[in-house]
Structures are given as structure tokens and as C-alpha cells.
Design a protein around this motif. Structure first.
Motif, short mmCIF file in Angstrom:
data_model
loop_
_atom_site.label_atom_id
_atom_site.label_comp_id
_atom_site.label_asym_id
_atom_site.label_seq_id
_atom_site.Cartn_x
_atom_site.Cartn_y
_atom_site.Cartn_z
N GLU A 41 68.49 85.32 43.58
CA GLU A 41 69.12 86.64 43.63
C GLU A 41 69.35 87.15 45.06
OE1 GLU A 41 71.13 89.34 41.60
OE2 GLU A 41 69.85 87.99 40.48
N THR A 42 68.42 86.89 45.97
CA THR A 42 68.52 87.42 47.33
C THR A 42 69.22 86.47 48.31
OG1 THR A 42 66.32 86.54 47.82
CG2 THR A 42 66.45 88.85 47.07
N CYS A 43 69.76 85.39 47.83
CA CYS A 43 70.40 84.36 48.67
C CYS A 43 71.87 84.72 48.92
CB CYS A 43 70.25 83.01 47.96
SG CYS A 43 71.29 81.71 48.60
N SER A 44 72.26 84.82 50.18
CA SER A 44 73.65 85.17 50.50
C SER A 44 74.62 84.05 50.14
CB SER A 44 73.79 85.56 51.96
OG SER A 44 73.43 84.49 52.80
N GLN A 47 75.20 84.34 46.46
CA GLN A 47 76.07 85.47 46.16
C GLN A 47 77.52 85.11 46.46
OE1 GLN A 47 74.97 88.38 44.64
NE2 GLN A 47 77.16 88.56 44.31
N ASP A 71 68.85 81.90 37.09
CA ASP A 71 68.11 82.49 38.20
C ASP A 71 66.86 81.65 38.45
OD1 ASP A 71 66.64 84.03 39.97
OD2 ASP A 71 66.87 85.89 38.83
#
Length: 148
Positions: A41-44, A47, A71
Motif C-alpha cells: 500500500e505505501t509503495c510508490s 501506486q 495486498d
């Protein structure tokens, strides 16, 4: 005269707002395929794949490519992820749990993503389904499924 200049400036502004993006060539795969997409989720990079690659793939392949998203921080994902990893030939365990990772089920998996690689990915998916060689462009951190 002012109206004419204003009109010309307005037209230039409107022309500048048009998309320069090339139209997407639609491809119907000769057989249905599934792309498993593993993300954090926090990976650019993850995204970016979700924002750019997934819509591009959906528009290109339509209903002939199913995209399943998982996820990596969700415990329910671990069984699916493990199943993919164990089927890959010579998977580098130092990459375990890194995202993004996508796998064309039964053909290949790749860890990592660079924005703009969508056309190479489309080519690799189409080539894999049609038993053709995969591109060199995405060969880094790409793992093939083990042959039975």
C-alpha cells in the motif's frame, strides 16, 4: 483586433490541452489469461503500476485479461503469493515480499516496475500467450514459471 488576438490565444490554449497520448491498440488474446498483481500500500512504484499500468492493460486486453490484485500486507494474500513463488524457476529469495510484483499466471513474473513500461508489458503478455520470446526490455528481475 483585440477579439482576433483573443480568439487566436483561446484556440492555442484549447489545442495545448488536447492529449498527446497515442491511442491504445486493442488486443484480443488467443486464450484468456490472468495477471496476479502483488503490491504494498505505501509503495510508490506499486501506486504507479496501479495508476498507469493496470488501466492500460485493461483497455488494451479488455475481458481477455483478468487482473487480480493482492495486498502483500494482508495475511490472506500470503497463500497466493507463496503459491506463485514456489512455481517460479530460480526465484531470488532476496526479493521475497518486495513490491510491486506481477505474474502472468503460468508464464512469467516480474518484480519491480518503471513508469512507461506498459507497452513492453503488453508485448510480453501477448508473446507469452502465443509462445513467442519475451522482450529483453523487461528481462531484469523476471522469472519464468517452471516447466512441467
Amino acid at each position: 483586433m483585440k477579439k482576433k488576438i483573443l480568439f487566436i490565444l483561446s484556440m492555442m490554449l484549447l489545442m495545448g490541452c488536447q492529449s498527446s497520448q497515442q491511442p491504445i491498440n486493442k488486443i484480443i488474446l488467443t486464450q484468456p489469461a490472468t495477471l496476479l498483481y502483488f503490491y504494498i500500500e505505501t509503495c510508490s512504484e506499486c501506486q504507479s503500476f496501479q495508476d498507469d499500468a493496470i488501466p492500460y492493460l485493461q483497455e488494451t486486453f479488455g475481458d481477455t485479461l483478468t487482473i487480480q490484485q493482492y495486498d502483500l500486507d494482508d495475511e490472506a494474500t500470503q497463500a497466493v503469493y507463496e503459491d506463485v513463488i514456489t512455481q517460479l524457476d530460480q526465484f531470488d529469495q532476496s526479493l521475497y515480499g518486495m513490491g510491486p510484483m506481477y505474474a502472468l499466471d503460468g508464464y512469467f513474473a516480474k518484480v519491480g516496475y518503471t513508469s512507461g513500461d506498459e507497452e513492453f508489458l503488453v508485448k510480453d503478455i501477448d508473446n507469452a500467450i502465443n509462445d513467442k520470446a519475451l522482450s529483453d526490455e523487461l528481462s531484469g528481475l523476471r522469472f519464468l514459471y517452471q516447466q512441467e
